[in-house]
Design a protein around this motif. Structure first.
Motif, PDB file in Angstrom:
ATOM      1  N   UNK A  22      33.381  19.936  21.938  1.00 57.10           N
ATOM      2  CA  UNK A  22      34.024  18.777  21.332  1.00 57.10           C
ATOM      3  C   UNK A  22      33.407  18.470  19.977  1.00 57.10           C
ATOM      4  N   UNK A  23      34.084  17.584  19.260  1.00 56.30           N
ATOM      5  CA  UNK A  23      33.690  17.128  17.934  1.00 56.30           C
ATOM      6  C   UNK A  23      33.479  15.621  18.017  1.00 56.30           C
ATOM      7  N   UNK A  24      32.529  15.082  17.253  1.00 55.01           N
ATOM      8  CA  UNK A  24      32.272  13.639  17.309  1.00 55.01           C
ATOM      9  C   UNK A  24      33.408  12.815  16.708  1.00 55.01           C
ATOM     10  N   UNK A  55      37.053  26.698  38.262  1.00 52.38           N
ATOM     11  CA  UNK A  55      37.387  27.430  37.037  1.00 52.38           C
ATOM     12  C   UNK A  55      38.902  27.655  36.945  1.00 52.38           C
ATOM     13  N   UNK A  56      39.526  28.019  38.054  1.00 52.33           N
ATOM     14  CA  UNK A  56      40.968  28.254  38.035  1.00 52.33           C
ATOM     15  C   UNK A  56      41.709  26.964  37.698  1.00 52.33           C
ATOM     16  N   UNK A  57      41.271  25.828  38.245  1.00 52.05           N
ATOM     17  CA  UNK A  57      41.918  24.562  37.906  1.00 52.05           C
ATOM     18  C   UNK A  57      41.745  24.231  36.427  1.00 52.05           C
ATOM     19  N   UNK A  58      40.589  24.533  35.861  1.00 48.72           N
ATOM     20  CA  UNK A  58      40.371  24.308  34.428  1.00 48.72           C
ATOM     21  C   UNK A  58      41.339  25.166  33.615  1.00 48.72           C
ATOM     22  N   UNK A  59      41.484  26.428  33.976  1.00 47.60           N
ATOM     23  CA  UNK A  59      42.399  27.319  33.262  1.00 47.60           C
ATOM     24  C   UNK A  59      43.835  26.806  33.338  1.00 47.60           C
ATOM     25  N   UNK A  96      31.441  25.518  32.852  1.00 48.29           N
ATOM     26  CA  UNK A  96      32.759  26.141  33.035  1.00 48.29           C
ATOM     27  C   UNK A  96      33.776  25.490  32.109  1.00 48.29           C
ATOM     28  N   UNK A  97      33.812  24.161  32.084  1.00 52.44           N
ATOM     29  CA  UNK A  97      34.744  23.447  31.219  1.00 52.44           C
ATOM     30  C   UNK A  97      34.540  23.858  29.760  1.00 52.44           C
ATOM     31  N   UNK A  98      33.299  23.829  29.291  1.00 56.34           N
ATOM     32  CA  UNK A  98      33.006  24.158  27.892  1.00 56.34           C
ATOM     33  C   UNK A  98      33.400  25.590  27.570  1.00 56.34           C
ATOM     34  N   UNK A  99      33.068  26.510  28.446  1.00 60.58           N
ATOM     35  CA  UNK A  99      33.383  27.920  28.244  1.00 60.58           C
ATOM     36  C   UNK A  99      34.899  28.148  28.130  1.00 60.58           C
ATOM     37  N   UNK A 100      35.656  27.574  29.049  1.00 58.82           N
ATOM     38  CA  UNK A 100      37.115  27.752  29.031  1.00 58.82           C
ATOM     39  C   UNK A 100      37.756  27.032  27.847  1.00 58.82           C
ATOM     40  N   UNK A 101      37.230  25.854  27.511  1.00 58.17           N
ATOM     41  CA  UNK A 101      37.780  25.104  26.388  1.00 58.17           C
ATOM     42  C   UNK A 101      37.603  25.855  25.072  1.00 58.17           C
TER      43      UNK A 101
END
Length: 144
Positions: A22-24, A55-59, A96-101
């Motif tokens: 994310x960005x501030x 992970x699948x739900x994030x994707x 996981x969230x950061x990696x997929x994002x």
């Protein structure tokens, strides 16, 4: 052109949030269209099937967000703000969230973001929900 109307910025006196996806701050003029996207879940397809794998739900959340953006001729680079709700959030889920994002956004155009740990969401099987605000300038709309 819309990309020039959005300024993604991390003030030097705040920590660098890039690795967390994310960005501030994001700044824009009011000459354009905002799209407010309701919370998207990790439910797949019209049946909204939920699997137990985080992970699948994030994707799937990101895929569903992409569908909503494309419905307005937008993409991830037009997103200026997201809110992320994660059930029983922990450092593994953050990773996981950061990696997929970071597979969807460039490091130069990360949206402003708020992550909120929650005990549950609308359905027991939901592990994540993400809403978004996107912006497209009038200049880019008139060029299409």
């Amino acid at each position: 052109m819309s990309r020039k109307r959005l300024k993604f910025y991390n003030p030097e006196k705040l920590f660098n949030p890039t690795s967390f996806g994310f960005c501030h701050t994001v700044k824009t003029s009011a000459n354009g269209e905002f799209v407010f996207i309701s919370g998207q879940s990790g439910g797949e397809g019209l049946e909204h099937e939920l699997v137990e794998d985080f992970r699948r739900q994030v994707q799937v959340v990101l895929s569903n967000l992409d569908i909503a953006l494309k419905a307005h001729e937008m993409d991830f680079s037009d997103v200026v703000k997201i809110t992320v709700l994660i059930v029983q959030h922990d450092s593994d889920k953050l990773h996981i969230w950061s990696e997929e994002m970071l597979k969807r956004w460039s490091e130069e155009r990360l949206p402003a973001s708020t992550l909120i740990p929650v005990p549950r969401l609308a359905l027991d099987e939901m592990l994540i929900e993400v809403d978004a605000v996107a912006f497209k300038s009038e200049i880019s709309s008139s060029n299409k």
